[in-house]
Design an enzyme around this catalytic site. Structure first.
Site, PDB file in Angstrom:
ATOM      1  N   LYS A  24       0.974  -1.216   0.084  1.00 49.94           N
ATOM      2  CA  LYS A  24       0.086   0.009  -0.093  1.00 49.94           C
ATOM      3  C   LYS A  24       0.860   1.324   0.086  1.00 49.94           C
ATOM      4  O   LYS A  24       2.042   1.053  -0.039  1.00 49.94           O
ATOM      5  CB  LYS A  24      -0.975  -0.027   1.142  1.00 49.94           C
ATOM      6  CG  LYS A  24      -1.824  -1.216   1.322  1.00 49.94           C
ATOM      7  CD  LYS A  24      -2.708  -1.282   2.399  1.00 49.94           C
ATOM      8  CE  LYS A  24      -3.896  -2.437   2.325  1.00 49.94           C
ATOM      9  NZ  LYS A  24      -4.855  -2.297   3.560  1.00 49.94           N
ATOM     10  N   TYR A  36     -12.424  -2.670  -3.355  1.00 55.72           N
ATOM     11  CA  TYR A  36     -13.087  -2.748  -1.791  1.00 55.72           C
ATOM     12  C   TYR A  36     -14.742  -2.897  -1.829  1.00 55.72           C
ATOM     13  O   TYR A  36     -15.221  -2.287  -0.880  1.00 55.72           O
ATOM     14  CB  TYR A  36     -12.480  -1.734  -1.142  1.00 55.72           C
ATOM     15  CG  TYR A  36     -11.021  -1.917  -0.650  1.00 55.72           C
ATOM     16  CD1 TYR A  36     -10.812  -3.051   0.070  1.00 55.72           C
ATOM     17  CD2 TYR A  36     -10.101  -0.949  -0.742  1.00 55.72           C
ATOM     18  CE1 TYR A  36      -9.416  -3.440   0.447  1.00 55.72           C
ATOM     19  CE2 TYR A  36      -8.693  -1.264  -0.510  1.00 55.72           C
ATOM     20  CZ  TYR A  36      -8.267  -2.277  -0.066  1.00 55.72           C
ATOM     21  OH  TYR A  36      -7.115  -2.540   0.645  1.00 55.72           O
ATOM     22  N   THR A  66      -5.927  -8.144   9.900  1.00 53.07           N
ATOM     23  CA  THR A  66      -6.109  -6.964   9.382  1.00 53.07           C
ATOM     24  C   THR A  66      -5.730  -5.749  10.418  1.00 53.07           C
ATOM     25  O   THR A  66      -5.097  -4.755   9.915  1.00 53.07           O
ATOM     26  CB  THR A  66      -7.683  -6.753   9.424  1.00 53.07           C
ATOM     27  OG1 THR A  66      -8.064  -7.890   8.409  1.00 53.07           O
ATOM     28  CG2 THR A  66      -8.104  -5.489   8.573  1.00 53.07           C
ATOM     29  N   ARG A  92       2.505  -7.335   9.042  1.00 52.42           N
ATOM     30  CA  ARG A  92       1.738  -6.455   9.872  1.00 52.42           C
ATOM     31  C   ARG A  92       2.214  -6.163  11.402  1.00 52.42           C
ATOM     32  O   ARG A  92       2.118  -5.268  11.821  1.00 52.42           O
ATOM     33  CB  ARG A  92       0.221  -6.652   9.693  1.00 52.42           C
ATOM     34  CG  ARG A  92      -0.233  -6.161   8.292  1.00 52.42           C
ATOM     35  CD  ARG A  92      -1.565  -6.683   8.025  1.00 52.42           C
ATOM     36  NE  ARG A  92      -2.241  -6.196   6.799  1.00 52.42           N
ATOM     37  CZ  ARG A  92      -3.562  -6.751   6.445  1.00 52.42           C
ATOM     38  NH1 ARG A  92      -4.118  -7.616   7.178  1.00 52.42           N
ATOM     39  NH2 ARG A  92      -3.762  -6.280   5.152  1.00 52.42           N
ATOM     40  N   VAL A 145      -4.575   0.132  12.070  1.00 51.90           N
ATOM     41  CA  VAL A 145      -5.518  -0.576  10.929  1.00 51.90           C
ATOM     42  C   VAL A 145      -5.579   0.014   9.641  1.00 51.90           C
ATOM     43  O   VAL A 145      -5.492  -0.441   8.431  1.00 51.90           O
ATOM     44  CB  VAL A 145      -6.728  -1.212  11.518  1.00 51.90           C
ATOM     45  CG1 VAL A 145      -7.589   0.126  11.817  1.00 51.90           C
ATOM     46  CG2 VAL A 145      -7.652  -2.095  10.516  1.00 51.90           C
ATOM     47  N   ASN A 193      -1.899  -0.080   7.340  1.00 56.59           N
ATOM     48  CA  ASN A 193      -1.410  -1.576   7.533  1.00 56.59           C
ATOM     49  C   ASN A 193      -0.681  -2.272   6.332  1.00 56.59           C
ATOM     50  O   ASN A 193      -0.454  -3.334   6.418  1.00 56.59           O
ATOM     51  CB  ASN A 193      -2.562  -2.485   8.162  1.00 56.59           C
ATOM     52  CG  ASN A 193      -3.778  -2.717   6.922  1.00 56.59           C
ATOM     53  OD1 ASN A 193      -3.528  -2.219   5.853  1.00 56.59           O
ATOM     54  ND2 ASN A 193      -4.679  -3.702   7.070  1.00 56.59           N
ATOM     55  N   HIS A 195      -1.660  -5.422   1.209  1.00 53.88           N
ATOM     56  CA  HIS A 195      -2.956  -6.026   0.849  1.00 53.88           C
ATOM     57  C   HIS A 195      -2.917  -7.542   0.506  1.00 53.88           C
ATOM     58  O   HIS A 195      -1.604  -7.586  -0.386  1.00 53.88           O
ATOM     59  CB  HIS A 195      -3.871  -5.393  -0.143  1.00 53.88           C
ATOM     60  CG  HIS A 195      -4.873  -6.053  -0.947  1.00 53.88           C
ATOM     61  ND1 HIS A 195      -6.283  -6.365  -0.301  1.00 53.88           N
ATOM     62  CD2 HIS A 195      -4.967  -7.098  -1.758  1.00 53.88           C
ATOM     63  CE1 HIS A 195      -6.799  -7.063  -0.730  1.00 53.88           C
ATOM     64  NE2 HIS A 195      -6.317  -7.673  -1.820  1.00 53.88           N
ATOM     65  N   GLU A 227      -9.308 -10.067  -8.179  1.00 56.32           N
ATOM     66  CA  GLU A 227      -8.460  -8.886  -8.148  1.00 56.32           C
ATOM     67  C   GLU A 227      -7.224  -8.899  -9.092  1.00 56.32           C
ATOM     68  O   GLU A 227      -6.914  -7.803  -9.550  1.00 56.32           O
ATOM     69  CB  GLU A 227      -7.672  -9.072  -6.794  1.00 56.32           C
ATOM     70  CG  GLU A 227      -8.973  -8.915  -5.609  1.00 56.32           C
ATOM     71  CD  GLU A 227      -8.297  -8.905  -4.047  1.00 56.32           C
ATOM     72  OE1 GLU A 227      -9.439  -8.696  -3.231  1.00 56.32           O
ATOM     73  OE2 GLU A 227      -7.306  -9.485  -3.887  1.00 56.32           O
TER      74      GLU A 227
HETATM   75  P1  DAT Z   1      -7.763  -7.048   5.054  1.00 57.84           P
HETATM   76  O1  DAT Z   1      -6.862  -6.145   4.318  1.00 57.84           O
HETATM   77  O2  DAT Z   1      -7.087  -7.904   6.265  1.00 57.84           O
HETATM   78  O3  DAT Z   1      -8.292  -8.419   4.027  1.00 57.84           O
HETATM   79  P2  DAT Z   1     -10.287  -6.180   5.196  1.00 57.84           P
HETATM   80  O4  DAT Z   1     -10.519  -6.646   3.809  1.00 57.84           O
HETATM   81  O5  DAT Z   1     -11.413  -6.423   6.331  1.00 57.84           O
HETATM   82  O6  DAT Z   1      -8.958  -6.647   5.679  1.00 57.84           O
HETATM   83  O7  DAT Z   1     -10.486  -4.603   5.024  1.00 57.84           O
HETATM   84  C1  DAT Z   1      -9.671  -3.869   3.936  1.00 57.84           C
HETATM   85  C2  DAT Z   1      -8.849  -2.844   4.528  1.00 57.84           C
HETATM   86  O8  DAT Z   1      -9.870  -2.108   5.047  1.00 57.84           O
HETATM   87  C3  DAT Z   1      -7.876  -3.124   5.694  1.00 57.84           C
HETATM   88  O9  DAT Z   1      -6.693  -3.684   5.329  1.00 57.84           O
HETATM   89  C4  DAT Z   1      -7.781  -2.024   6.487  1.00 57.84           C
HETATM   90  C5  DAT Z   1      -9.013  -1.415   6.160  1.00 57.84           C
HETATM   91  N1  DAT Z   1     -10.072  -1.510   7.559  1.00 57.84           N
HETATM   92  C6  DAT Z   1     -10.439  -2.674   7.763  1.00 57.84           C
HETATM   93  N2  DAT Z   1     -11.142  -2.585   9.074  1.00 57.84           N
HETATM   94  C7  DAT Z   1     -10.978  -1.244   9.076  1.00 57.84           C
HETATM   95  C8  DAT Z   1     -11.130  -0.467  10.318  1.00 57.84           C
HETATM   96  N3  DAT Z   1     -11.962  -0.829  11.385  1.00 57.84           N
HETATM   97  N4  DAT Z   1     -11.012   0.914  10.546  1.00 57.84           N
HETATM   98  C9  DAT Z   1     -10.253   1.370   9.522  1.00 57.84           C
HETATM   99  N5  DAT Z   1      -9.821   0.759   8.524  1.00 57.84           N
HETATM  100  C10 DAT Z   1     -10.186  -0.526   8.445  1.00 57.84           C
HETATM  101 MG    MG Z   2      -9.624  -8.095   2.480  1.00 57.26          MG
END
Ligand code: DAT
Ligand code: MG
Length: 168
Positions: A29, A69, A111, A122, A129, A132, A135, A146
């Site tokens: 990222k 997303y 995450t 991470r 978060v 992080n 991806h 993707e």
């Molecule tokens: P991951 O990236 O582990 O697959 P995800 O798909 O649930 O997680 O979410 C995508 C991204 O969104 C994550 O890397 C960071 C952001 N995100 C997730 N939960 C969040 C939260 N509670 N507050 C802020 N950003 C968040």
């Molecule tokens: Mg995800």
């Protein structure tokens, strides 16, 4: 019936979909790029034994990120997630290998960096978060979606891995 079976079989055996040909989409990222973590992240995937089949430094459009997303569109953090992800270039990659989707998720950590064990990306390189650093696709199905969203077919390379007999 036989026809259905053959269709399913050839679908499963398409290159990049199963076994040692499984592929995942990984992106460093914008914070990871700014913090010079690209080399460290690539190093971890290379040393693990996965095969790099696509890589580019790219500035993602908001349109692409909204599609990427899409499942999170109703979340309160969606807007800030899109602006964070479009705040600078990302390094988009495709890695290939046995169980690469699940293994890459383990290498990434949880995450929320606070829930990520030391030793994971991470767990080692970030604290929040919303920053992080990396991806990784969460399933083979999302990896397929993707990869086709971020890469054109000609951007993915086929190459013979000379170390494969030592890895498999
Ligand atoms: P991951 O990236 O582990 O697959 P995800 O798909 O649930 O997680 O979410 C995508 C991204 O969104 C994550 O890397 C960071 C952001 N995100 C997730 N939960 C969040 C939260 N509670 N507050 C802020 N950003 C968040
Ligand atoms: Mg995800």
């Amino acid at each position: 019936m036989i026809c259905l079976f053959l269709t399913l079989f050839s679908y499963l055996l398409r290159p990049g979909w199963t076994g040692v040909n499984e592929r995942t989409f990984i992106a460093v990222k914008p914070d990871g790029v700014q913090r010079r973590l690209v080399g460290e992240i690539v190093r971890r995937f290379e040393k693990k034994g996965f095969k790099l089949v696509g890589l580019k430094l790219t500035q993602a459009s908001e349109e692409l990120l909204k599609e990427h997303y899409w499942d999170l569109r109703s979340k309160p953090f969606f807007g800030s997630l899109i602006s964070y992800m479009s705040s600078g270039p990302v390094v988009a990659m495709v890695w290939q290998g046995l169980d690469v989707v699940k293994t890459a998720r383990k290498m990434l950590g949880e995450t929320n960096p606070a829930d990520s064990l030391p030793g994971t990306i991470r767990g080692d390189y970030c604290v929040e978060v919303g920053r992080n650093v990396i991806h990784g696709s969460d399933s083979v199905e999302s990896a397929q979606k993707e990869i086709s969203l971020w890469f054109r077919q000609h951007e993915l390379q086929w190459w013979e891995d000379s170390s494969k007999d030592w890895i498999y």
